[in-house]
Write an enzyme that holds these catalytic residues in place. Sequence first.
Site, PDB file in Angstrom:
ATOM      1  N   LYS A 151       0.776  -1.128   0.112  1.00 21.89           N
ATOM      2  CA  LYS A 151       0.075  -0.001   0.162  1.00 21.89           C
ATOM      3  C   LYS A 151       0.846   1.147  -0.008  1.00 21.89           C
ATOM      4  O   LYS A 151       2.067   1.092   0.426  1.00 21.89           O
ATOM      5  CB  LYS A 151      -0.860  -0.051   1.252  1.00 21.89           C
ATOM      6  N   HIS A 181      -0.471  -5.798   6.181  1.00 20.89           N
ATOM      7  CA  HIS A 181       0.248  -6.498   7.369  1.00 20.89           C
ATOM      8  C   HIS A 181      -0.815  -6.498   8.618  1.00 20.89           C
ATOM      9  O   HIS A 181      -0.484  -7.418   9.080  1.00 20.89           O
ATOM     10  CB  HIS A 181       1.697  -5.613   7.684  1.00 20.89           C
ATOM     11  N   LYS A 185      -1.289 -10.204  11.876  1.00 18.56           N
ATOM     12  CA  LYS A 185      -0.951 -10.029  13.247  1.00 18.56           C
ATOM     13  C   LYS A 185      -1.940 -11.112  13.809  1.00 18.56           C
ATOM     14  O   LYS A 185      -2.944 -11.578  13.357  1.00 18.56           O
ATOM     15  CB  LYS A 185      -1.893  -8.735  13.938  1.00 18.56           C
ATOM     16  N   GLU A 219      -0.888   5.957  16.806  1.00 16.20           N
ATOM     17  CA  GLU A 219       0.482   6.124  16.926  1.00 16.20           C
ATOM     18  C   GLU A 219       1.055   7.173  17.314  1.00 16.20           C
ATOM     19  O   GLU A 219       0.551   8.507  17.590  1.00 16.20           O
ATOM     20  CB  GLU A 219       1.023   6.247  15.537  1.00 16.20           C
ATOM     21  N   ASP A 238      -3.856   6.502   4.111  1.00 16.19           N
ATOM     22  CA  ASP A 238      -2.919   5.691   4.451  1.00 16.19           C
ATOM     23  C   ASP A 238      -3.429   4.600   5.507  1.00 16.19           C
ATOM     24  O   ASP A 238      -2.862   3.504   5.541  1.00 16.19           O
ATOM     25  CB  ASP A 238      -1.873   6.553   5.373  1.00 16.19           C
ATOM     26  N   HIS A 243      -6.392  -0.597   6.523  1.00 18.70           N
ATOM     27  CA  HIS A 243      -6.190  -1.231   7.591  1.00 18.70           C
ATOM     28  C   HIS A 243      -7.536  -1.187   8.471  1.00 18.70           C
ATOM     29  O   HIS A 243      -8.255  -2.048   8.858  1.00 18.70           O
ATOM     30  CB  HIS A 243      -4.990  -0.664   8.520  1.00 18.70           C
ATOM     31  N   LYS A 343      -1.573   9.931  14.103  1.00 19.46           N
ATOM     32  CA  LYS A 343      -0.371  10.452  14.463  1.00 19.46           C
ATOM     33  C   LYS A 343       0.001  11.268  15.552  1.00 19.46           C
ATOM     34  O   LYS A 343      -0.761  12.415  15.842  1.00 19.46           O
ATOM     35  CB  LYS A 343       0.609  10.819  13.100  1.00 19.46           C
TER      36      LYS A 343
END
Length: 493
Positions: A151, A181, A185, A219, A238, A243, A343
């Site tokens: 991505k 990803h 997990k 994050e 993003d 996700h 973020k």
Amino acid sequence: MTKPSTRRPDHPPFAFVLFGGTGDLAMRKILPALYAAHRDGLLAPEGQIVAVANTALDSSGYLRWVGEHVKPHIAGTPLDDSVWRSFLERIAYVALDASQPEAFSLLGNTLASGHGRRIFYLATGPALFVPICRALASAGLTEGSRIVLEKPLGYDLESSNAINDAVGQIFKEDQIYRIDHYLGKEAVQNLLALRFGNSLFEPLWRREWVESIQITVAEELGVEGRGNFYDQTGALRDMVQNHLLQLLSIIAMEPPRSMDADAVRDEKLRVLRALKPVLGDEIRHNVVRGQYHAGAIKGASVCAYHAESGVGQGSTTETFVALKAEVENWRWAGVPFFLRTGKRLAGRIAEIVVNFRPVPHSALGPTALRPGSNRLTIRLQPNESIRLSALAKQPGMGMTLQGVHLDLAFDQFFQQDRMEAYQRLLLDVIGGRLALFVRRDEQEAAWRWVAPIIEDWLGNASPPKPYASGTWGPAAASALLARHNTCWPEEEN
């Protein structure tokens, strides 16, 4: 220390070609994951790794680069020098400009000896995806091979379709591995096991018993030197489009007939297509976008987003998104799904919170009627765990209720080492297993759902709402949940 197995493992021989071989993703995630698989004896002895980049290095220089940049990111047991040396023996390096098709003859020469199925991993910017695929085809390297696409796959629905169309002319859909990803997990795998391996939760997994669901990926980091990339992307593209919507689809999907790749992905697709469109005034009412300003993370001062290197002057790119989504089907109608990512927030957390409805009437006082008294929390990071929250009587006189928790911390319950997400996904690529990868129609459905929000923001002059670094985002994100008589977990008393 587990040494590489001399026994031939289940995975077949392979040639793993890593484009972007000197990049940050290769150093932090991909090569450490391949090393872990090698260390654990999960790679065929014949397996070869070929790193490709535009950096002028010879093979020995590249291996020194790998030693310097990969070793700090290897998790688990202490690094064994003999295992490390045997891992380096698998690696070759080819310096070429991926935008120059004629240079791919160098790669062809390296692969000519044959090491099994070819896997091309594109850890590059999406602008290079199509040129690389076309150059591979021109060099005659694509027959029977697999392609892994990182991505972001495009900037919007139109650009995503353009890339998929072009790649699809060269590779069949079952050769294309679109990686997310988060799907690798351990806690996400356990979410599938929890839902479809137990009868306990299935009767409760529906609108009659679930009040709301929250998905948070927070994050502490900022853009970390990727300002040029991030300023053209933002948190919605993003994180949310891939996700968070993938996590939502797994939570809300119907039980598949089997765990075959298409059976699982068919059910996820049905959820994505059932998402209620967010349009017009609903965007301003149910979507919050923010941008971090200066503040402190763990006592260290950090700059505002607009002061980051590579970020445009007066940028309105969002670094935070919170929104309400709804799934319009019989199981979930009327249940709000709250998604949040950002973020420079107060903590590094990825979790799913399923809030069950309180009892309809309480003879034990108001505590039993409080929202959030019964909930299931699936923690994806930093420590993977599952927690079930319930109410119990406090010891002593009277009938005073108190929250208690049943915890499953994977690192405490299971003695064996947990497999990192990238290691699992790379082994799945080598083994030809597609269930944990995103199919094209899933990706299109996700882009189609976020498209009206993107278009509204492009035409909306109002800037993102500011929030101080080290907090949990703008106040509007709390107000969004307050309108539904709930709150984010960190806001509870």
